[in-house]
Motif scaffolding. Structure first.
Motif, PDB file in Angstrom:
ATOM      1  N   VAL A 166      34.380 -65.061 -31.121  1.00 39.58           N
ATOM      2  CA  VAL A 166      35.631 -65.672 -31.574  1.00 39.58           C
ATOM      3  C   VAL A 166      36.301 -66.396 -30.412  1.00 39.58           C
ATOM      4  O   VAL A 166      36.684 -67.564 -30.502  1.00 39.58           O
ATOM      5  N   VAL A 167      36.456 -65.683 -29.310  1.00 40.84           N
ATOM      6  CA  VAL A 167      36.928 -66.285 -28.054  1.00 40.84           C
ATOM      7  C   VAL A 167      35.803 -66.089 -27.038  1.00 40.84           C
ATOM      8  O   VAL A 167      35.670 -65.008 -26.465  1.00 40.84           O
ATOM      9  N   PRO A 168      34.989 -67.098 -26.835  1.00 45.59           N
ATOM     10  CA  PRO A 168      33.823 -66.923 -25.961  1.00 45.59           C
ATOM     11  C   PRO A 168      34.212 -66.433 -24.565  1.00 45.59           C
ATOM     12  O   PRO A 168      35.301 -66.747 -24.064  1.00 45.59           O
ATOM     13  N   LEU A 169      33.313 -65.678 -23.971  1.00 43.62           N
ATOM     14  CA  LEU A 169      33.562 -65.156 -22.627  1.00 43.62           C
ATOM     15  C   LEU A 169      33.917 -66.284 -21.657  1.00 43.62           C
ATOM     16  O   LEU A 169      34.778 -66.118 -20.787  1.00 43.62           O
ATOM     17  N   SER A 170      33.277 -67.440 -21.822  1.00 47.94           N
ATOM     18  CA  SER A 170      33.556 -68.566 -20.918  1.00 47.94           C
ATOM     19  C   SER A 170      35.019 -68.994 -20.993  1.00 47.94           C
ATOM     20  O   SER A 170      35.617 -69.397 -19.983  1.00 47.94           O
ATOM     21  N   GLU A 171      35.609 -68.894 -22.163  1.00 49.11           N
ATOM     22  CA  GLU A 171      37.021 -69.245 -22.318  1.00 49.11           C
ATOM     23  C   GLU A 171      37.915 -68.241 -21.593  1.00 49.11           C
ATOM     24  O   GLU A 171      38.890 -68.613 -20.929  1.00 49.11           O
TER      25      GLU A 171
END
Length: 216
Positions: free
Chosen positions: A169-174
């Motif tokens: 949902v909220v990628p780790l990269s974000e």
């Protein structure tokens, strides 16, 4: 989850802010404000990540306050992309001492999950701008601050950032982009998704250790 659960209502710009209160076993030594995920995607104060944060708070002797954002449950108004929600939480903090005069310095802990991280970060920034008392513990899980940011934020150096390795949902990269922007360390839970399924005990223990380390 706690020794006792009550409800309480505050007044926001759109009307009622309906909250659950989770009481610790003994006399509380402060309070925590815990903010839930996106209201238009099923987010509410009974979200399991939010109730996990509450367990950490109550086990640490804090009264945990879990509001429903605008348009959720009995809270008035409609979703406002974090602007109205931020204003509502600032109103709640301002009104809190009228209900509990023993705590007039704001929450000892401010935490958010997913969309709630955006509101929490902007509440923190607004308190900074107003030179108001700041929470000693600031916790962001599944950080989505930049998706809903309408003002500059400056989280403290001891912010606890927690993210799931496989968050879809909220990628780790974000989350890492936010951590990098503010030069904050981040705790990444291996194999954890957005809602930390199967990892909630780890999350609770992380937050509990953080509260102990800070002496909150």
């Amino acid at each position: 989850m706690s020794e006792r659960v009550d409800t309480i209502q505050f007044s926001g710009q759109a009307g009622v802010i309906d909250c659950a209160l989770d009481w610790p076993a003994g006399e509380p030594r402060g309070w925590a404000l815990l903010l839930h995920p996106h209201p238009l995607h099923g987010g509410a104060r009974n979200n399991k990540v939010v109730t996990t944060l509450s367990r950490s708070a109550t086990q640490h002797g804090l009264l945990a306050v879990r509001p429903d954002f605008r348009g959720v449950g009995k809270s008035a108004g409609e979703f406002d992309s974090s602007r109205g929600e931020t204003a509502d939480m600032l109103a709640l903090i301002e009104q809190f001492p009228s209900h509990f005069p023993q705590w007039n310095a704001g929450p000892a802990m401010l935490a958010g999950f997913s969309f709630g991280t955006a509101v929490a970060a902007q509440v923190y920034a607004s308190l900074q701008d107003a030179q108001a008392p700041l929470p000693s513990a600031f916790v962001l899980a599944g950080t989505a601050v930049n998706r809903f940011r309408f003002q500059d934020v400056s989280p403290p150096a001891d912010t606890l950032l927690v993210h799931g390795e496989t968050d879809d949902v909220v990628p780790l990269s974000e989350g890492m982009d936010f951590a990098r922007e503010h030069q904050l360390p981040m705790v990444v839970l291996p194999d954890a998704g957005h809602f930390f399924h199967g990892k909630l005990i780890q999350l609770r223990e992380l937050v509990s250790r953080h509260l102990v380390a800070l002496g909150t």
